[in-house]
Design a protein around this motif. Structure first.
Motif: not given
Lengths: 379, 379
Positions: A278-280, A283, B166, B168-169, B279, B370-371, B374-375
């Motif tokens: 999962s990218l979420l 991150t 992605a 799953n967002m 990605l 994006y990073v 979400n980070a």
């Protein structure tokens, strides 16, 4: 312990700019597992053909060009690489294993390989420097060469592979050597199972590059119990898989997702992989954010049988902070954040209440540098 | 055309910091499609229950808190939201549809909702400002409210959803209103098919958030041909799906992957989704790098039947640059790079030689932002 500490393994390599060439002389039995990608590079096809008899006398590897999606010319070039090695080593062409890694869709510079191979051959040896030169020759964007060994089972392995931050990333090549005596059928069974328990937790079945290759070669000089050998082989591969995750392009943290209590092992692995991919989640880990909602959501869309009765914890190997107890949020986010900030390695543990299924996956965080590396690395 | 241009639709909304509350008064038939995530938010469960009869008199939506993974309390809160709306609108509780979006695992602030609902209700109206206030009330991290309409079929829709970079967002909520007369069964059939051809190309079946909700409500005031309506509904949803991709967290470019010549439609969609989700492809598009090797590799691991006979092009809608012709690289990378640098929208076209299967997927690039988003977006 280096690969050259396995009696009978001689190697060497050179690196010039982006391009590398490595050569191994080793007589013995061999088994290999290869990419499950439908687009298979020429060296993968040729290598699989050549090791069919289970006997090997040499390995030739180039880096910088994957010789993938190169059609008939690519097949001819991969075969010529084997022939070049065979002529130097004095063996049949079909006794040579071959592997390539690098950009896709470019014709190999065979002129360079023809010119450099004799130079590499003339330096073959079993010193630590030889092993190091071989390692450097096979890497591409790697920040370091991956190595692991088992004294007990007399196994030493060298590998390349970075960017394993997502399943579909850079090629993995792994060359494992052992003096423990097994025939190629035995080697294959153990290799397949060990790869499934280690590399495939990182790369996810089927989601592989065009060139992924893992070879296991036995010189057959000594006796090791089969059970001991297989367990040690798993440990060696596990160590290499973790090193690859650590070298994930731009990664700052490696994490494992361990799942138990799922309906069955398949479900547990589905959940572990969904969370690790999962990218979420990736991150959030980069941001040291104990955002368990993202973990739960990933479990929910994994395809596995999941309900809200989940117990979730984060651990750095010593301390464990529980975030959810059987569906009940515990409010320990601050403690978890402190743990995440200090940890270089994390374990995300999910316990379901569905059955006895267990599974795990290995991942790493997603960072600015990942985007930078992959956006700026041009064709 | 706004949702309030559909006769009989009155709405309003407020936003205070991260929290929003929206209300719609509308009498008619209703159909809905919801998340396929196994962990379903309380409002999803309650909404599905309430619309079972296919009749609706109001919609209540809150943003900032997803009311997901909140157990029995969450169910009570979702029902209370419906009751609050029902009391204000003067209808039965089960005639109210409900939706939520925001963080997972936090108890709803019902006190705030109880206090604000009468205020929202008292401002109900059909002005452009009303539609705008409703739109602002339902968004979270969105950079803009998504809207689309069809004059021809008398459809107007409003939606939220960003971070669809992605599968799953972040949660997607979409509310579509029409004065075209259809019963709830007809609405459901058309809604399901239209969502499958649009939103599901963005969100990938099953890979959805805990709260995804798409509602289609008909006031039944006029007659529109069913075929015309379904086609127009698809166009409206397609426009919204593209807007969501454009608003993908940090995204700079939207792209479509169109596949034909696959063994069948299922294979074509597998390939399109694998490419749109990669990605490496996403970062290459951000970097304006026509790295077709990454596209081919993604096609290869998609699970579909694929071989090297692929024709691949990039297009900005006007010009098309071919990179591969039936497996043969054409060396047009420089022209493709120039096209990518200028384009805001890209079409990646893959033609296989396996059959007549067609498919497509919508994606957006992966960027530093994006990073960052979400980070740094902490729980």
């Amino acid at each position: 312990m280096e690969i050259t500490d396995i009696g009978g393994v001689l190697c060497n390599g050179i690196k010039e700019g982006k391009y590398g060439l490595g050569l191994v002389r080793v007589r013995g039995s061999i088994a290999g597992v290869f990419t499950q990608n439908k687009i298979r590079a020429a060296p993968v096809i040729v290598c699989e053909e050549n090791i069919r008899d289970g006997v090997v006398e040499g390995v030739i590897v180039n880096s910088g060009n994957a010789n993938a999606y190169t059609g008939e010319q690519g097949m001819r070039d991969a075969r010529e690489m084997c022939r070049i090695a065979a002529n130097l080593l004095g063996c049949e062409e079909r006794r040579v294993a071959v592997a390539s890694t690098g950009v896709i869709g470019r014709k190999l510079d065979m002129e360079w390989i023809r010119k450099k191979a004799p130079e590499v051959y003339s330096g073959l040896g079993n010193s630590v420097e030889n092993a190091e030169r071989f390692g450097r020759a096979i890497v591409t964007t790697d920040r370091f060469v991956k190595k692991a060994y088992s004294e007990k089972a007399r196994i030493a392995a060298v590998a390349k592979g970075a960017g394993m931050i997502a399943p579909n990333m850079a090629t993995m090549l792994c060359f494992a050597f052992t003096s423990a005596k097994f025939d190629s059928g035995e080697l294959y069974d153990m290799l397949r199972r060990a790869a499934d328990k280690t590399f495939n937790r990182l790369t996810v079945d089927g989601d592989t590059s065009t060139n992924d290759t893992v070879l296991l070669i036995s010189t057959g000089k000594e006796r090791v119990e089969r059970d001991v050998f297989e367990e040690e082989l798993c440990s060696v591969f596990y160590s290499i898989a973790k090193q690859m995750a650590r070298d994930g392009e731009g990664a700052t943290k490696v994490f494992e997702v361990r799942v138990d209590g799922a309906r069955n092992d398949e479900d547990a692995n589905l959940i572990a992989r969904a969370v690790a991919s999962s990218l979420l989640v990736k991150t959030a880990i980069f941001g040291c954010d104990p955002n368990w909602g993202r973990i739960i959501a990933a479990a929910g869309y994994s395809g596995a049988d999941v309900d809200e009765r989940i117990t979730l914890s984060l651990s750095d190997g010593r301390d464990e902070v529980f975030l959810i107890d059987s569906g009940r949020p515990l409010g320990n986010e601050e403690r978890a954040r402190v743990l995440m900030e200090k940890a270089e390695e994390l374990v995300i543990r999910l316990r379901l209440e569905k059955g006895n299924g267990k599974g795990f996956a290995i991942g790493c965080d997603l960072t600015y540098d990942y985007v930078k590396l992959n956006a700026e690395y041009t064709t």
